[in-house]
Write a protein that holds these residues in place. Sequence first.
Motif: not given
Length: 289
Positions: A262-272
């Motif tokens: 969940k945390f990794i996906r949140a970071v990925d979505n932020f930078f996208r």
Amino acid sequence: MEAIPSDNKAMTAPDGGFNFLTPEAWKALLSGYSHIVLVANSEAVDLERLRSELPETALYVFFNKVYKVLDEPFVGHSMLVARSDVMGAHIVHRREAADVLRFFGGDEFLGVVNIRVSVEENLSEESRFEGAKARHLDLTQMLADLYPIGKIATSGFAVALWLADLQLPGKVLLAGFSAKRSEKWKVFDVHDWTFEQIFLRLFARMGSISMMGGVDASPYSALAKRFPEVPPIEIAMTAAEVLSERLDNTNSQIDRLMSITKFIRAVDNFFRRFKPKTRKQRFLEKSKG
């Protein structure tokens, strides 16, 4: 968006850009071949084996990025299917036409067939294909009430159904249609791979097409031979029961992974959000404006 004519009549647009054929004209063009081989862009394709086992009267149909299966120019009867999206043929708007078409040439190359399978897709004019002979094929009506809603048919699936409907004298052979993700090439979630595999294998069992592997290699065929006294429906229901249990177990593991990442996906979505827009995204925004 203005709809592109889809009645498949032999016609040319006023600007000379599109070349549609009637089903009769397509049948006349393709009836001289003993085999129509659809070559998927897949690591499962064994082109050398195909060339050694099939006669020289076979026509090989390739799709889009043929450098996935070809290392050198193809010698033999061939045709290239170029799929479209909203911006036109993929290989045209991605500026790959020259790189792809360098694998073909000579009198044995039938040219390009630019296809679309949904109303959102647009065809590209013949002049955009680096001087190659181009024909256009609209398969939207054929797939409108057939394909699952919310998904888009693959080019190989659409062309296989179209060829089967033409009822050509030659055999339609599918090579490399495994729908499996590989380490090198991915499969896209926009297609319903399960539906396509079921449909194609049923078509193969009916004799409308043939598949390299898949049907003949099915372990369930071995079950039917081992238990001839068991009705096929019972074998199918038992297989479905086991697969359902395994899928439930898999979903449990997926839920666990979703929670862990969940945390990794949140970071990925932020930078996208800072990723530059693609040419397709800019095109869509411009067309809406």
